[in-house]
Motif scaffolding. Sequence first.
Motif, PDB file in Angstrom:
ATOM      1  N   UNK A  19       0.827  -1.209   0.000  1.00 10.64           N
ATOM      2  CA  UNK A  19       0.000   0.000   0.000  1.00 10.64           C
ATOM      3  C   UNK A  19       0.860   1.258   0.000  1.00 10.64           C
ATOM      4  N   UNK A  20       2.031   1.183   0.630  1.00  9.86           N
ATOM      5  CA  UNK A  20       2.977   2.295   0.526  1.00  9.86           C
ATOM      6  C   UNK A  20       3.370   2.498  -0.931  1.00  9.86           C
ATOM      7  N   UNK A  21       3.626   1.407  -1.635  1.00  9.84           N
ATOM      8  CA  UNK A  21       3.976   1.495  -3.047  1.00  9.84           C
ATOM      9  C   UNK A  21       2.846   1.992  -3.921  1.00  9.84           C
ATOM     10  N   UNK A  22       1.596   1.612  -3.581  1.00 12.53           N
ATOM     11  CA  UNK A  22       0.450   2.094  -4.357  1.00 12.53           C
ATOM     12  C   UNK A  22       0.367   3.621  -4.340  1.00 12.53           C
ATOM     13  N   UNK A  23       0.783   4.212  -3.223  1.00 14.08           N
ATOM     14  CA  UNK A  23       0.588   5.648  -3.023  1.00 14.08           C
ATOM     15  C   UNK A  23       1.864   6.475  -3.111  1.00 14.08           C
ATOM     16  N   UNK A  56      -1.335  -3.947  -7.718  1.00  9.43           N
ATOM     17  CA  UNK A  56      -2.626  -3.388  -7.314  1.00  9.43           C
ATOM     18  C   UNK A  56      -3.203  -4.271  -6.206  1.00  9.43           C
ATOM     19  N   UNK A  57      -4.305  -3.848  -5.568  1.00 11.45           N
ATOM     20  CA  UNK A  57      -4.877  -4.645  -4.469  1.00 11.45           C
ATOM     21  C   UNK A  57      -5.239  -6.075  -4.850  1.00 11.45           C
ATOM     22  N   UNK A  58      -5.744  -6.316  -6.056  1.00  9.49           N
ATOM     23  CA  UNK A  58      -6.109  -7.679  -6.452  1.00  9.49           C
ATOM     24  C   UNK A  58      -4.880  -8.574  -6.556  1.00  9.49           C
ATOM     25  N   UNK A  59      -3.788  -8.038  -7.079  1.00  6.85           N
ATOM     26  CA  UNK A  59      -2.526  -8.778  -7.151  1.00  6.85           C
ATOM     27  C   UNK A  59      -2.076  -9.170  -5.747  1.00  6.85           C
ATOM     28  N   UNK A  60      -2.146  -8.227  -4.817  1.00  4.32           N
ATOM     29  CA  UNK A  60      -1.775  -8.465  -3.429  1.00  4.32           C
ATOM     30  C   UNK A  60      -2.678  -9.520  -2.798  1.00  4.32           C
ATOM     31  N   UNK A  61      -3.980  -9.372  -2.961  1.00  5.92           N
ATOM     32  CA  UNK A  61      -4.935 -10.296  -2.339  1.00  5.92           C
ATOM     33  C   UNK A  61      -4.752 -11.718  -2.852  1.00  5.92           C
ATOM     34  N   UNK A 110       9.682  -5.925 -12.557  1.00 11.11           N
ATOM     35  CA  UNK A 110       8.705  -6.860 -12.000  1.00 11.11           C
ATOM     36  C   UNK A 110       8.514  -6.572 -10.515  1.00 11.11           C
ATOM     37  N   UNK A 111       7.372  -6.986 -10.004  1.00 14.31           N
ATOM     38  CA  UNK A 111       7.085  -6.890  -8.581  1.00 14.31           C
ATOM     39  C   UNK A 111       6.173  -8.051  -8.194  1.00 14.31           C
ATOM     40  N   UNK A 112       6.097  -8.329  -6.891  1.00 13.05           N
ATOM     41  CA  UNK A 112       5.164  -9.336  -6.419  1.00 13.05           C
ATOM     42  C   UNK A 112       5.814 -10.461  -5.639  1.00 13.05           C
ATOM     43  N   UNK A 113       5.012 -11.070  -4.780  1.00 13.78           N
ATOM     44  CA  UNK A 113       5.468 -12.175  -3.932  1.00 13.78           C
ATOM     45  C   UNK A 113       5.293 -13.530  -4.598  1.00 13.78           C
TER      46      UNK A 113
END
Length: 218
Positions: A19-23, A56-61, A110-113
């Motif tokens: 969320x820090x990255x989103x903003x 984005x939030x969906x990617x995170x969720x 790229x990003x993501x877990x």
Amino acid sequence: MGLSPVVIAILLFTAIISFKGFNDMSFFSKYMFEVRAIQRNKEYIRLITSGFLHADPMHLIFNMLTLYFFSGLVIGNFGVGGFLLIYLGSILAGNIFSLYIHKDNPMYRAIGASGGVSGVLFAAIAMNPFLGIGFFFIPIPIPGYIFGALYFGYSVYMMLNPKQWDNLGHAAHLGGAVVGLLYSLLVYPEYTLQHSFQLLIMSLPLIYLGIMLFKNKR
């Protein structure tokens, strides 16, 4: 068994960083995976930090839900320490493999877990290849090793056909998944090899990828 405090901490920390990255785009850009920054500026920290950022939030969720569902099985078999080794090691290994695959594309980002999540998921499958895995659009769960074969097959196809771009980091996914499989094999070799046929079927796309990478390197 309830959710481990370590898993809760990872879920919360990943959500906070994401969320820090989103903003904050400067924060996002500073810590995302970027070939040029890693190669030229030696910003190796990105090999880990990018695993806590999401698009984005969906990617995170999606990533955190997968981690939530399979973390208990992995901790039950390997303990909290083993879980952390798999998760963080898979993020790192997935990004290192991605760096190798995209070394000639300095603008690749790229990003993501997903690398870490793949490691946890495939460690679970290695311990139980018949583990039922369901999808939103498939009402009946399919055996884990069948899911793994399809997952690997699609990822390998997309890696070998870069024009068929789908915005997914397949190299990171594969690198992470291999860590989960190898860790399971090293810790429980006799138990894992009881399912050697299923694991071999699942790994056929990886073997094909290895052959193709070796041929292209010559």
